[in-house]
Design a protein around this motif. Sequence first.
Motif, short mmCIF file in Angstrom:
data_model
loop_
_atom_site.label_atom_id
_atom_site.label_comp_id
_atom_site.label_asym_id
_atom_site.label_seq_id
_atom_site.Cartn_x
_atom_site.Cartn_y
_atom_site.Cartn_z
N GLU A 70 1.11 8.60 -30.24
CA GLU A 70 1.14 10.05 -30.48
C GLU A 70 1.92 10.76 -29.37
O GLU A 70 2.67 11.69 -29.64
CB GLU A 70 -0.29 10.61 -30.54
N TYR B 221 -2.25 18.68 -32.60
CA TYR B 221 -3.13 18.57 -33.77
C TYR B 221 -2.31 18.19 -35.01
O TYR B 221 -2.71 17.33 -35.79
CB TYR B 221 -3.88 19.89 -34.00
N ASN B 222 -1.14 18.82 -35.17
CA ASN B 222 -0.28 18.51 -36.32
C ASN B 222 0.14 17.05 -36.32
O ASN B 222 0.27 16.43 -37.37
CB ASN B 222 0.98 19.36 -36.29
N ARG C 208 -3.09 14.97 -37.20
CA ARG C 208 -3.83 15.37 -38.40
C ARG C 208 -3.75 14.29 -39.48
O ARG C 208 -2.67 13.78 -39.77
CB ARG C 208 -3.23 16.68 -38.94
N GLY C 209 -4.87 13.93 -40.04
CA GLY C 209 -4.90 12.96 -41.12
C GLY C 209 -4.79 11.52 -40.65
O GLY C 209 -4.74 10.62 -41.47
N THR C 210 -4.70 11.29 -39.34
CA THR C 210 -4.63 9.90 -38.87
C THR C 210 -5.96 9.53 -38.22
O THR C 210 -6.83 10.38 -37.98
CB THR C 210 -3.50 9.70 -37.82
N LYS D 27 -5.30 9.68 -45.42
CA LYS D 27 -5.23 10.59 -46.56
C LYS D 27 -4.21 10.16 -47.61
O LYS D 27 -4.09 10.77 -48.66
CB LYS D 27 -4.89 12.00 -46.07
N VAL E 196 -7.66 11.34 -35.04
CA VAL E 196 -8.59 12.47 -35.06
C VAL E 196 -9.99 11.97 -34.73
O VAL E 196 -10.72 12.59 -33.93
CB VAL E 196 -8.58 13.16 -36.45
N ASN F 162 -2.35 6.59 -42.01
CA ASN F 162 -2.88 7.87 -42.50
C ASN F 162 -3.91 7.62 -43.60
O ASN F 162 -3.59 7.08 -44.65
CB ASN F 162 -1.70 8.71 -43.04
N TYR G 37 -1.68 23.01 -30.88
CA TYR G 37 -1.34 23.09 -32.31
C TYR G 37 -0.39 21.95 -32.70
O TYR G 37 -0.62 21.27 -33.70
CB TYR G 37 -0.69 24.45 -32.59
#
Length: 263
Positions: A85, A30-31, A34-36, A205, A39, A203, A27
Amino acid sequence: MDRFDLSFLHLRFLDIVDIILVAIIIYYLYNLIRGTIAVNIVLGLIIIYLVYIVTEQLHMRLLSNILGGFVSVGFLALIIVFQQEIRRFLLLIGKNAALHRNKIWETFIPGNKEAENINIPAIKHIIEACKTMQHSRTGALIVFAKYFDDQYYQNTGEAIDGFISKRLIESIFKKNSPLHDGAMVISEGKIKCASCILPVSDNIKLPAQYGLRHRAGIGITELSDAVAVIVSEETGQLAYAKQGRVRMDVTYEDLEKLLIRDI
Ligand SMILES: Nc1ncnc2c1ncn2[C@@H]1O[C@H](COP(=O)(O)OP(=O)(O)OP(=O)(O)O)[C@@H](O)[C@H]1O
């Protein structure tokens, strides 16, 4: 009822703890990604692995040997591809484990309140400088770093090591000052350096209108536990970035509260 008989699993209490811990780690990972773009890399790796398993089962030797080559260096490749990461993940663990982040313990540490108060006059100077820069439409990027990390800051900027003052901040970001380009870094209650080049967020997003100043401000908060204040040259808007997320149109009152909480 036989269908629901799970006794063959032989689950011990520790196995359940194990599964919960792995779920928590997944989790958090993933956080972090996320959005990079990471993924997409993870999806690519999963697809390669699945294709490898299928080709193995079907005895397609040529393809399974080629993919097997990738899979056998998988762990090393993961470390290289995801070094940023992994760094963020380790920082997150360290940050949460650090005693001074624990609010319950903080109340028992003598002198802690005084430490907070030392920051308040500095925060006033920063907010006053932001007001002036906002009115004169002077772009600024101020990073507040808990741990001063040479890798991100000093190597690319000019060392200052000066006391935080409204006039110093304003003069650094003044349009024709030699240090106005790039970020100013505040750490350990001092202006440590200016004109630093920060890692820019990738990112996908983020809204297209975010230029490099905003992306750099967000980027550094993705990679470290720093927070960033951004004054837009174009709109005069104040933005606040933390943990890879940005809050736009921040008021001075909010900025004061956020800084008191975070630095
Ligand atoms: N990697 C970087 N690290 C630190 N500062 C940077 C970096 N890249 C660009 N900048 C700063 O951002 C400025 C350019 O901002 P740009 O106009 O692209 O951003 P913006 O997010 O649209 O902000 P603004 O609203 O102020 O225009 C540069 O002049 C420089 O000072």
